[in-house]
Design a protein around this motif. Structure first.
Motif, PDB file in Angstrom:
ATOM      1  N   CYS A   1       0.833  -1.219  -0.073  1.00  0.00           N
ATOM      2  CA  CYS A   1       0.135  -0.095   0.014  1.00  0.00           C
ATOM      3  C   CYS A   1       0.843   1.282  -0.069  1.00  0.00           C
ATOM      4  N   LYS A   2       2.032   1.146   0.531  1.00  0.00           N
ATOM      5  CA  LYS A   2       2.771   2.569   0.780  1.00  0.00           C
ATOM      6  C   LYS A   2       3.386   2.721  -0.538  1.00  0.00           C
ATOM      7  N   GLN A   3       3.741   1.733  -1.323  1.00  0.00           N
ATOM      8  CA  GLN A   3       4.392   2.035  -2.663  1.00  0.00           C
ATOM      9  C   GLN A   3       3.159   2.537  -3.539  1.00  0.00           C
ATOM     10  N   PHE A   4       1.840   1.808  -3.567  1.00  0.00           N
ATOM     11  CA  PHE A   4       0.965   2.152  -4.369  1.00  0.00           C
ATOM     12  C   PHE A   4       0.517   3.661  -4.125  1.00  0.00           C
ATOM     13  N   ASN A   5       0.524   3.993  -2.916  1.00  0.00           N
ATOM     14  CA  ASN A   5      -0.044   5.499  -2.428  1.00  0.00           C
ATOM     15  C   ASN A   5       1.035   6.378  -3.024  1.00  0.00           C
ATOM     16  N   SER A   6       2.149   6.015  -3.150  1.00  0.00           N
ATOM     17  CA  SER A   6       3.309   7.031  -3.629  1.00  0.00           C
ATOM     18  C   SER A   6       3.457   7.331  -5.088  1.00  0.00           C
ATOM     19  N   ILE A   7       2.635   6.650  -5.689  1.00  0.00           N
ATOM     20  CA  ILE A   7       2.400   6.605  -7.221  1.00  0.00           C
ATOM     21  C   ILE A   7       1.555   7.776  -7.325  1.00  0.00           C
ATOM     22  N   SER A   8       1.970   8.759  -8.380  1.00  0.00           N
ATOM     23  CA  SER A   8       1.027   9.751  -8.799  1.00  0.00           C
ATOM     24  C   SER A   8      -0.344   9.456  -9.115  1.00  0.00           C
ATOM     25  N   LEU A   9      -1.370  10.127  -8.363  1.00  0.00           N
ATOM     26  CA  LEU A   9      -2.758   9.596  -8.565  1.00  0.00           C
ATOM     27  C   LEU A   9      -3.116  10.193  -9.758  1.00  0.00           C
ATOM     28  N   GLU A  10      -2.661  11.270 -10.357  1.00  0.00           N
ATOM     29  CA  GLU A  10      -2.798  12.058 -11.715  1.00  0.00           C
ATOM     30  C   GLU A  10      -2.494  10.658 -12.705  1.00  0.00           C
TER      31      GLU A  10
ATOM     32  N   ASN B   1      -4.078  23.263 -11.940  1.00  0.00           N
ATOM     33  CA  ASN B   1      -2.735  24.112 -12.040  1.00  0.00           C
ATOM     34  C   ASN B   1      -1.728  23.226 -11.156  1.00  0.00           C
ATOM     35  N   GLU B   2      -0.521  24.078 -10.766  1.00  0.00           N
ATOM     36  CA  GLU B   2       0.355  23.408 -10.232  1.00  0.00           C
ATOM     37  C   GLU B   2       0.193  22.552  -8.831  1.00  0.00           C
ATOM     38  N   LYS B   3      -0.692  23.082  -8.298  1.00  0.00           N
ATOM     39  CA  LYS B   3      -1.307  22.572  -6.799  1.00  0.00           C
ATOM     40  C   LYS B   3      -2.347  21.395  -6.755  1.00  0.00           C
ATOM     41  N   GLU B   4      -3.299  21.719  -7.813  1.00  0.00           N
ATOM     42  CA  GLU B   4      -4.609  20.926  -7.730  1.00  0.00           C
ATOM     43  C   GLU B   4      -5.098  20.705  -9.009  1.00  0.00           C
ATOM     44  N   ALA B   5      -5.981  19.561  -9.164  1.00  0.00           N
ATOM     45  CA  ALA B   5      -6.636  19.169 -10.392  1.00  0.00           C
ATOM     46  C   ALA B   5      -8.025  18.696 -10.068  1.00  0.00           C
ATOM     47  N   TRP B   6      -9.181  19.266 -10.902  1.00  0.00           N
ATOM     48  CA  TRP B   6     -10.191  18.830 -10.757  1.00  0.00           C
ATOM     49  C   TRP B   6     -10.889  17.813 -11.829  1.00  0.00           C
ATOM     50  N   TYR B   7     -11.660  16.998 -11.693  1.00  0.00           N
ATOM     51  CA  TYR B   7     -12.061  15.985 -12.586  1.00  0.00           C
ATOM     52  C   TYR B   7     -13.651  15.607 -12.302  1.00  0.00           C
ATOM     53  N   LEU B   8     -14.316  15.322 -13.567  1.00  0.00           N
ATOM     54  CA  LEU B   8     -15.845  14.927 -13.150  1.00  0.00           C
ATOM     55  C   LEU B   8     -15.808  13.556 -12.391  1.00  0.00           C
ATOM     56  N   ASN B   9     -16.630  13.362 -11.455  1.00  0.00           N
ATOM     57  CA  ASN B   9     -16.786  12.329 -10.707  1.00  0.00           C
ATOM     58  C   ASN B   9     -16.452  11.074 -11.440  1.00  0.00           C
TER      59      ASN B   9
ATOM     60  N   PHE C   1     -14.239  16.397  -8.044  1.00  0.00           N
ATOM     61  CA  PHE C   1     -13.519  15.441  -7.616  1.00  0.00           C
ATOM     62  C   PHE C   1     -12.231  16.369  -7.653  1.00  0.00           C
ATOM     63  N   LYS C   2     -11.514  16.452  -6.466  1.00  0.00           N
ATOM     64  CA  LYS C   2     -10.404  17.388  -6.301  1.00  0.00           C
ATOM     65  C   LYS C   2      -9.074  16.263  -6.120  1.00  0.00           C
ATOM     66  N   LEU C   3      -8.094  16.424  -6.896  1.00  0.00           N
ATOM     67  CA  LEU C   3      -6.788  15.979  -6.368  1.00  0.00           C
ATOM     68  C   LEU C   3      -5.685  17.002  -6.007  1.00  0.00           C
ATOM     69  N   ASP C   4      -5.301  16.925  -4.944  1.00  0.00           N
ATOM     70  CA  ASP C   4      -4.442  17.757  -4.169  1.00  0.00           C
ATOM     71  C   ASP C   4      -3.071  17.044  -4.813  1.00  0.00           C
ATOM     72  N   LYS C   5      -1.981  17.762  -5.654  1.00  0.00           N
ATOM     73  CA  LYS C   5      -0.954  17.307  -6.281  1.00  0.00           C
ATOM     74  C   LYS C   5       0.183  17.312  -5.186  1.00  0.00           C
ATOM     75  N   ARG C   6       0.152  18.221  -4.198  1.00  0.00           N
ATOM     76  CA  ARG C   6       1.168  18.299  -3.217  1.00  0.00           C
ATOM     77  C   ARG C   6       1.271  17.077  -2.147  1.00  0.00           C
ATOM     78  N   ILE C   7       0.138  16.521  -1.901  1.00  0.00           N
ATOM     79  CA  ILE C   7       0.138  15.522  -1.082  1.00  0.00           C
ATOM     80  C   ILE C   7      -0.513  14.482  -1.637  1.00  0.00           C
TER      81      ILE C   7
ATOM     82  N   GLY D   1     -12.858  10.637   0.466  1.00  0.00           N
ATOM     83  CA  GLY D   1     -11.464  11.383   0.046  1.00  0.00           C
ATOM     84  C   GLY D   1     -10.627  10.279   0.424  1.00  0.00           C
ATOM     85  N   GLY D   2      -9.273  10.502   0.080  1.00  0.00           N
ATOM     86  CA  GLY D   2      -8.288   9.385   0.693  1.00  0.00           C
ATOM     87  C   GLY D   2      -6.987   9.355  -0.270  1.00  0.00           C
ATOM     88  N   ASN D   3      -6.527   8.183  -0.196  1.00  0.00           N
ATOM     89  CA  ASN D   3      -5.202   8.128  -1.028  1.00  0.00           C
ATOM     90  C   ASN D   3      -5.546   7.213  -2.268  1.00  0.00           C
ATOM     91  N   ASN D   4      -4.515   6.678  -2.970  1.00  0.00           N
ATOM     92  CA  ASN D   4      -4.786   5.852  -4.195  1.00  0.00           C
ATOM     93  C   ASN D   4      -5.315   4.765  -3.687  1.00  0.00           C
TER      94      ASN D   4
END
Length: 327
Positions: free
Chosen positions: A3-12, A26-34, A44-50, A61-64
């Motif tokens: 899980c740790k390895q999978f969660n470290s993969i870019s969700l994008e 933008n550089e910090k976040e991305a918005w998607y249709l559900n 659906f919001k993705l926080d790219k920083r975390i 919400g949550g991780n990968n």
């Protein structure tokens, strides 16, 4: 993969592999249709920083791992089994690139010499014609000595391939080649007079294009990962004649749609290889058919190198009704 390895993969990248592209970012976040249901306004919001997500329409919400559990409606173990079968570039980068203390050592970067690598290229339908665009990279991971075909990117990193290995070394980035010079000049990779570009996801498809064409004058842009779509788009702003040769799978189709949305004049040439996943698979198929049709007695899977010229005449992309090479 845990899980740790999978969660470290870019969700994008995970979302893109499933065919989901952001409606805005933008550089910090991305918005998607559900991704879990139909909706007309992105919630659906993705926080790219975390690297975490939050679905405002449902308040979850949550991780990968949380995302894929909900997406596949399955258990953690089955999510990890699914993840192991994917080819996430950011996971390869974690394995083969450690910024603080790399677990690899590059021993040598030379012109292609290894006969096993040459045989691998021949099995992929590629001849000595493409040798100018690649290197032989000899490296060590842990205590294991390896060698692979290396395809350099704009940051000096390498995409690596051999018959048993697929990975990357150093920084991940796109690659741009100028077919007129046969050499990638990283310091000044774009000739201001060049307005045409052919776009590929992987470098084997780009090499297949070089193998088959004779008169295309322009640049070759290789994304090296669908996760680098946005960076690729920034480079495409420099071209007026964009030609797309992306994969015929969900991710490739979504990438193509995003590029065409931004560049309506871009030309899609996947119809040339519509019955195949990508251009390299198409080239291999044509060579195999040629071998079978020419000689039923021939036992080799691929024709001898001296017959490649005749095959390439048959597979010239420039003769396709859907794509005319510049002269």
């Amino acid at each position: 993969m845990n899980c740790k390895q999978f969660n470290s993969i870019s969700l994008e990248e995970v979302l893109l592999s499933l065919g989901h592209l952001p409606t805005k970012q933008n550089e910090k976040e991305a918005w998607y249709l559900n991704p879990f249901a139909s909706e007309s306004q992105a919630s659906f919001k993705l926080d790219k920083r975390i690297n975490v997500w939050y679905l405002h329409s449902e308040g979850v919400g949550g991780n990968n791992t949380d995302f894929m559990k909900k997406y596949l409606k399955t258990s953690v173990n089955e999510v990890l089994d699914w993840a192991k079968k994917q080819n996430f570039s950011s996971f390869h980068q974690q394995i083969h690139i450690k910024k603080s203390e790399p677990n690899y050592t590059i021993e040598e970067i030379i012109d292609l010499k290894n006969p096993n690598l040459k045989n691998y290229l021949q099995e992929r339908g590629l001849s000595a014609k493409i040798y100018d665009y690649i290197k032989e990279v000899r490296f060590t991971i842990g205590s294991k000595k390896l060698y692979a075909i290396g395809f350099e990117n704009l940051s000096g990193g390498f995409e690596l391939r051999n018959a048993f290995y697929k990975g990357s070394l150093l920084k991940k980035d796109v690659s741009i080649l100028n077919l007129n010079s046969k050499v990638q000049d990283i310091s000044n990779f774009q000739d201001k007079n060049i307005k045409a570009v052919a776009v590929f996801e992987g470098f084997l498809d780009a090499l297949s294009f070089i193998e088959m064409q004779k008169s295309f004058t322009g640049d070759i842009l290789v994304m090296n990962s669908i996760a680098l779509l946005n960076k690729s788009i920034e480079h495409l702003k420099n071209y007026s004649d964009i030609n797309l040769f992306l994969d015929n799978d969900t991710a490739g189709i979504k990438c193509k749609s995003q590029i065409i949305k931004l560049f309506p004049e871009a030309k899609d040439h996947c119809g040339i290889y519509s019955n195949h996943k990508d251009l390299n698979e198409f080239l291999i198929h044509r060579i195999k058919n040629y071998a079978v049709n020419k000689s039923r007695k021939q036992s080799e899977k691929f024709p001898q190198p001296d017959k490649l010229e005749e095959i390439k005449q048959e597979t010239e992309i420039r003769n396709s009704n859907s794509f005319k090479m510049k002269r």
